[in-house]
Write a protein that holds these residues in place. Structure first.
Motif, PDB file in Angstrom:
ATOM      1  N   THR A  24     -30.972 105.482  50.966  1.00  0.00           N
ATOM      2  CA  THR A  24     -31.914 104.591  50.292  1.00  0.00           C
ATOM      3  C   THR A  24     -31.490 103.152  50.513  1.00  0.00           C
ATOM      4  O   THR A  24     -30.374 102.767  50.176  1.00  0.00           O
ATOM      5  CB  THR A  24     -31.972 104.900  48.783  1.00  0.00           C
ATOM      6  N   THR A  63     -30.712 111.528  52.003  1.00  0.00           N
ATOM      7  CA  THR A  63     -31.498 110.305  52.200  1.00  0.00           C
ATOM      8  C   THR A  63     -30.644 109.060  52.008  1.00  0.00           C
ATOM      9  O   THR A  63     -29.890 108.966  51.038  1.00  0.00           O
ATOM     10  CB  THR A  63     -32.670 110.262  51.192  1.00  0.00           C
ATOM     11  N   ASN A  71     -27.804 108.347  46.358  1.00  0.00           N
ATOM     12  CA  ASN A  71     -28.717 108.479  45.226  1.00  0.00           C
ATOM     13  C   ASN A  71     -29.591 109.722  45.343  1.00  0.00           C
ATOM     14  O   ASN A  71     -29.945 110.349  44.350  1.00  0.00           O
ATOM     15  CB  ASN A  71     -29.623 107.240  45.120  1.00  0.00           C
ATOM     16  N   GLN A  72     -29.944 110.033  46.571  1.00  0.00           N
ATOM     17  CA  GLN A  72     -30.813 111.182  46.832  1.00  0.00           C
ATOM     18  C   GLN A  72     -30.232 111.968  47.995  1.00  0.00           C
ATOM     19  O   GLN A  72     -29.964 111.414  49.063  1.00  0.00           O
ATOM     20  CB  GLN A  72     -32.229 110.690  47.167  1.00  0.00           C
ATOM     21  N   LYS A  73     -30.009 113.239  47.796  1.00  0.00           N
ATOM     22  CA  LYS A  73     -29.382 114.073  48.808  1.00  0.00           C
ATOM     23  C   LYS A  73     -30.150 114.031  50.132  1.00  0.00           C
ATOM     24  O   LYS A  73     -31.364 114.178  50.166  1.00  0.00           O
ATOM     25  CB  LYS A  73     -29.307 115.520  48.311  1.00  0.00           C
TER      26      LYS A  73
END
Length: 267
Positions: free
Chosen positions: A46, A44, A40-42
């Motif tokens: 989640t 990272t 969802n987040q480069k």
């Protein structure tokens, strides 16, 4: 300028340029290794969890901690990522994974055929073995085959409740493990079937006087606790399994288990 100095300076510049290219290549290689995970987040990982379920994930002095919190951080580090936690109530936790609210769920979730229809699993990181807990002075129950027709305190919708029903117990709904134990001590129920790890966590800071505990894992197969992924997250599943294998091999899993449960629940 002296010719030797010019040559020397040229060598320095070339060396610096090569170093920059090398570092850039390493950075690019490291980045590309995680870019294809569909995060969802480069950079990272989640993670969805409840954050209210000690000792798995809970708040201590306002800070999120627990077995699965530390496990999530260790997994992310092993994969070259940062861990980000999204506390979510149980009734919306799995649904949040389906709506891409997070990449993975770590929340003492067991592997079941029903869940396998919609989600992917990691390799197990907990083997949840069942124990039979009764009142030492008021019960002669020693086996799951003895509980038929007896009142048992179990959480609604849990694996424990399913096992108790399977062996014929009458279910008395209980909100949590501590409540179940209180009902046993008060003589309002004959006992509870629960997870070995719940018992290990409870007895770390509570009196167990008057209680009898019997390991019934030979009668009921252990439940496998896994990380949960979306069906499309095959590469993240593979990467997580590799990281889990490393954490098992280097002793991190066992260390965390003993820290939070005073015993090894990872085998």
């Amino acid at each position: 300028m002296n010719f030797r100095k010019i040559v020397k300076l040229g060598s320095v510049f070339i060396g610096a340029a090569l170093l920059t290219v090398g570092l850039s290549a390493c950075s690019s290689k490291s980045s590309s290794a995680t870019d294809n995970l569909g995060l969802n987040q480069k950079g990272t990982l989640t993670i969805g969890l409840e954050g209210t379920y000690a000792p798995y994930s809970y708040r201590k002095d306002g800070k999120l901690t627990g077995f699965e919190v530390e496990l999530g951080k260790a997994l992310a580090k092993q994969m070259g990522l940062k861990a980000k936690f999204v506390p979510t109530k149980w009734d919306g936790l799995v649904a949040g994974l389906g709506s891409n609210k997070y990449d993975v769920v770590l929340n003492n979730i067991t592997k079941t055929p029903e869940r396998a229809k919609s989600y992917l699993f990691s390799k197990p990181y907990i083997y949840s073995r069942y124990v039979l807990i009764t009142n030492k002075d008021k019960s002669n129950l020693n086996s799951l085959n003895d509980i038929k027709g007896q009142k048992f305190a179990e959480g609604t919708g849990t694996n424990n409740e399913q096992v108790a029903k399977k062996f014929g117990a009458t279910i008395v709904p209980s909100g949590d493990f501590t409540t179940s134990i209180a009902l046993i001590k008060q003589g309002r129920v004959a006992g509870t079937i629960n997870a070995r790890e719940a018992w290990l966590a409870y007895k770390k800071s509570n009196s167990t006087t008057g209680l009898k505990v019997k390991d019934v894992s030979s009668e009921q197969k252990a439940a496998q606790v896994v990380a949960l992924f979306n069906k499309k997250s095959t590469k993240l599943q593979q990467k997580t399994n590799q990281a889990l294998a490393k954490l098992r091999q280097n002793g991190t899993l066992t260390k965390l288990s003993k820290k939070y449960f005073n015993g090894d629940i990872t085998k």
